[in-house]
Enzyme design. Sequence first.
Site, PDB file in Angstrom:
ATOM      1  N   SER A  83       0.843  -1.128   0.000  1.00 24.39           N
ATOM      2  CA  SER A  83      -0.131   0.083  -0.056  1.00 24.39           C
ATOM      3  C   SER A  83       0.884   1.150   0.059  1.00 24.39           C
ATOM      4  O   SER A  83       1.810   1.315   0.605  1.00 24.39           O
ATOM      5  CB  SER A  83      -0.813  -0.071   1.334  1.00 24.39           C
ATOM      6  OG  SER A  83      -1.689   1.105   1.244  1.00 24.39           O
ATOM      7  N   LYS A 113      -4.472  -6.838   3.622  1.00 19.86           N
ATOM      8  CA  LYS A 113      -4.426  -5.721   2.645  1.00 19.86           C
ATOM      9  C   LYS A 113      -5.782  -5.310   2.254  1.00 19.86           C
ATOM     10  O   LYS A 113      -6.232  -4.097   2.267  1.00 19.86           O
ATOM     11  CB  LYS A 113      -3.389  -5.901   1.363  1.00 19.86           C
ATOM     12  CG  LYS A 113      -3.556  -4.862   0.310  1.00 19.86           C
ATOM     13  CD  LYS A 113      -3.018  -3.530   0.863  1.00 19.86           C
ATOM     14  CE  LYS A 113      -3.022  -2.469  -0.064  1.00 19.86           C
ATOM     15  NZ  LYS A 113      -3.799  -2.248  -1.410  1.00 19.86           N
ATOM     16  N   HIS A 165      -7.304  -3.510   4.895  1.00 15.17           N
ATOM     17  CA  HIS A 165      -6.689  -2.121   4.909  1.00 15.17           C
ATOM     18  C   HIS A 165      -7.545  -1.370   3.842  1.00 15.17           C
ATOM     19  O   HIS A 165      -8.009  -0.260   4.218  1.00 15.17           O
ATOM     20  CB  HIS A 165      -5.325  -2.134   4.551  1.00 15.17           C
ATOM     21  CG  HIS A 165      -4.798  -1.111   4.093  1.00 15.17           C
ATOM     22  ND1 HIS A 165      -4.833  -0.452   2.456  1.00 15.17           N
ATOM     23  CD2 HIS A 165      -3.844   0.154   4.584  1.00 15.17           C
ATOM     24  CE1 HIS A 165      -4.459   0.923   2.505  1.00 15.17           C
ATOM     25  NE2 HIS A 165      -3.700   1.131   3.700  1.00 15.17           N
ATOM     26  N   ASN A 166      -7.840  -1.955   2.583  1.00 14.32           N
ATOM     27  CA  ASN A 166      -8.526  -1.047   1.514  1.00 14.32           C
ATOM     28  C   ASN A 166      -9.890  -0.915   1.994  1.00 14.32           C
ATOM     29  O   ASN A 166     -10.496   0.425   1.881  1.00 14.32           O
ATOM     30  CB  ASN A 166      -8.484  -1.858   0.422  1.00 14.32           C
ATOM     31  CG  ASN A 166      -7.124  -1.750  -0.265  1.00 14.32           C
ATOM     32  OD1 ASN A 166      -6.124  -1.445   0.189  1.00 14.32           O
ATOM     33  ND2 ASN A 166      -7.073  -1.792  -1.662  1.00 14.32           N
ATOM     34  N   GLU A 188      -9.827   1.751   4.326  1.00  8.69           N
ATOM     35  CA  GLU A 188      -9.467   3.020   3.358  1.00  8.69           C
ATOM     36  C   GLU A 188     -11.001   3.775   2.703  1.00  8.69           C
ATOM     37  O   GLU A 188     -11.074   4.731   2.811  1.00  8.69           O
ATOM     38  CB  GLU A 188      -8.537   2.647   2.033  1.00  8.69           C
ATOM     39  CG  GLU A 188      -8.226   3.667   1.315  1.00  8.69           C
ATOM     40  CD  GLU A 188      -7.481   3.090   0.022  1.00  8.69           C
ATOM     41  OE1 GLU A 188      -6.528   2.556   0.254  1.00  8.69           O
ATOM     42  OE2 GLU A 188      -7.920   2.958  -1.194  1.00  8.69           O
TER      43      GLU A 188
HETATM   44  C1  6PG Z   1      -3.328   1.585  -1.605  1.00  6.09           C
HETATM   45  C2  6PG Z   1      -4.737   1.479  -2.222  1.00  6.09           C
HETATM   46  C3  6PG Z   1      -4.546   0.990  -3.605  1.00  6.09           C
HETATM   47  C4  6PG Z   1      -6.093   0.682  -4.227  1.00  6.09           C
HETATM   48  C5  6PG Z   1      -6.321   2.130  -4.663  1.00  6.09           C
HETATM   49  C6  6PG Z   1      -7.644   2.082  -5.474  1.00  6.09           C
HETATM   50  O1  6PG Z   1      -3.281   0.673  -0.370  1.00  6.09           O
HETATM   51  O2  6PG Z   1      -2.207   1.733  -2.062  1.00  6.09           O
HETATM   52  O3  6PG Z   1      -5.572   0.967  -1.483  1.00  6.09           O
HETATM   53  O4  6PG Z   1      -4.145  -0.538  -3.288  1.00  6.09           O
HETATM   54  O5  6PG Z   1      -6.268  -0.025  -5.156  1.00  6.09           O
HETATM   55  O6  6PG Z   1      -6.582   3.062  -3.590  1.00  6.09           O
HETATM   56  O7  6PG Z   1      -8.770   1.441  -4.818  1.00  6.09           O
HETATM   57  P1  6PG Z   1     -10.352   1.831  -5.400  1.00  6.09           P
HETATM   58  O8  6PG Z   1     -10.307   1.944  -6.845  1.00  6.09           O
HETATM   59  O9  6PG Z   1     -11.126   0.325  -5.282  1.00  6.09           O
HETATM   60  O10 6PG Z   1     -10.769   2.723  -4.668  1.00  6.09           O
END
Ligand code: 6PG
Length: 490
Positions: A136, A191, A194-195, A198
């Site tokens: 990430s 991960k 984590h997302n 996010e």
């Molecule tokens: C990271 C992000 C990355 C992710 C993008 C797009 O940890 O660097 O999570 O892995 O792919 O942020 O995510 P979305 O297109 O689903 O918003």
Amino acid sequence: MDNKKSDIGLIGLAVMGENLALNMESKNWQVSVYNRTVIGVEEGVVDRFVNGRAKGKNVQGFTEIKDFVESLAAPRKIMMMVRAGSAVDELMDQLFPLLSAGDILIDGGNSNYEDTNRRVELSESKGFLFVGSGVSGGEEGALNGASIMPGGSANAWSQVKPILQSIAAKTSDGTPCCEWVGPAGSGHFVKMIHNGIEYGDMQLIAEAYWMMKNLLSVDHEEIASIFAGWNEGKLRSYLIEITANILKHKDKSGDYLVDKILDAAGQKGTGKWSVINAMELGMPLGLIATAVFERSLSSQKALRETASHSYKHGHLQAVYNKPELVKDVHSALYASKLVSYAQGFAVLQKASDAFGWNLNLSSIARMWRGGCIIRSVFLNDIAAAFEAKEKPEHLLLAPYFKEEMRQLLPGWKNLVAAAVREELPVPAFSSALNYFYSLVSEKLPANMVQAQRDYFGAHTFERTDNLRGVFFHENWTGHGGDTKSGTYNV
Ligand code: 6PG
């Protein structure tokens, strides 16, 4: 270029792959890179990189996969930075015949953890090792230090650790944001969560911005400075920091760009996977689910336009008291974030128990303190809560967070109430608040749900005046039979 074998090979020269290769090289690793030939690209992708950004650096480029594999020192370490899904399987099929026993494949994409489970098993059955690693931090992190979450074949860790930790972000005390997560697909599962978190953080920040924009007479610069101020306190985090920058950013015509960006959010699927997996594990992950669904609803732009004409609504009280509202927004944002992290970590714990992964939640919280998109100071408090002698049953029951929540609750309630009154959507703030109210309710109306299930389907119920695990069926109508349905739960 000398003929010394490379320390690591990297496949896939999209922006993340290029940046990771440059990051590795800058840490004195010799790197081989390979990209399949892209039809229609005149100068090959590999040539462009080797003669461009990697010019003069310790990077060897290959357009033949066999030569690439042969250029690597044993045991070979090959990091795959290709699109998640079938591309990874196809690449592995090409690599397998070229590898020797003990060679290590690392998948640094956003792969589904179930694919990683399968790939670890498959690779090991052939005598190879496989690491599924979340990475990430976007382009910037890949180049200057990412948060790296490796899991899979445990024997690979001592081999890949020096390289992966060298390219990871470091926290202020110098700790690399990269630790071994656990077996099988656990690195990718972590991960994925984590997302998901996010997604939740982004939706919460968006709601905070929306409340201030709609209920206060403030301009972008002022909202930006409010976020910048929060970034000096408990909410200090990468996403808060970039939100302040985004708000101030003007396009070429001098207008604030954010106002011109269409309000239809995209998604690549990791948020959705988080929710699906939480459901499979029977765990509440409502805040992330709300964030995912809100992106889906936002992208139904035409429908929303039509509906907005059918149901006109507006604000009752145009301008709120600024310091009070800002304080309430801060409370709502911080408290809802705590709920979201508590939900996310609870899913990690459940997955750890269900799959026998033995995840270390404090180590995961520490890994997320730097490099990654959700990096923030309060992950220190989360790590500390999980490290305490007495492990909290739930993050919100840790003494520190109990006190925080007590202080935040009044402002959070005020804010959600104001939003409801003003007909402004705050789905994530209110989802978090309702989760919190449910969590702290000794009694919930689930007795009614159980009664209904038993009434129409003989699904049985437990009684408050009997032991847990003893199930009853009532003949509600006088003419139903005594046959019960099974009492299993999914
Ligand atoms: C990271 C992000 C990355 C992710 C993008 C797009 O940890 O660097 O999570 O892995 O792919 O942020 O995510 P979305 O297109 O689903 O918003």
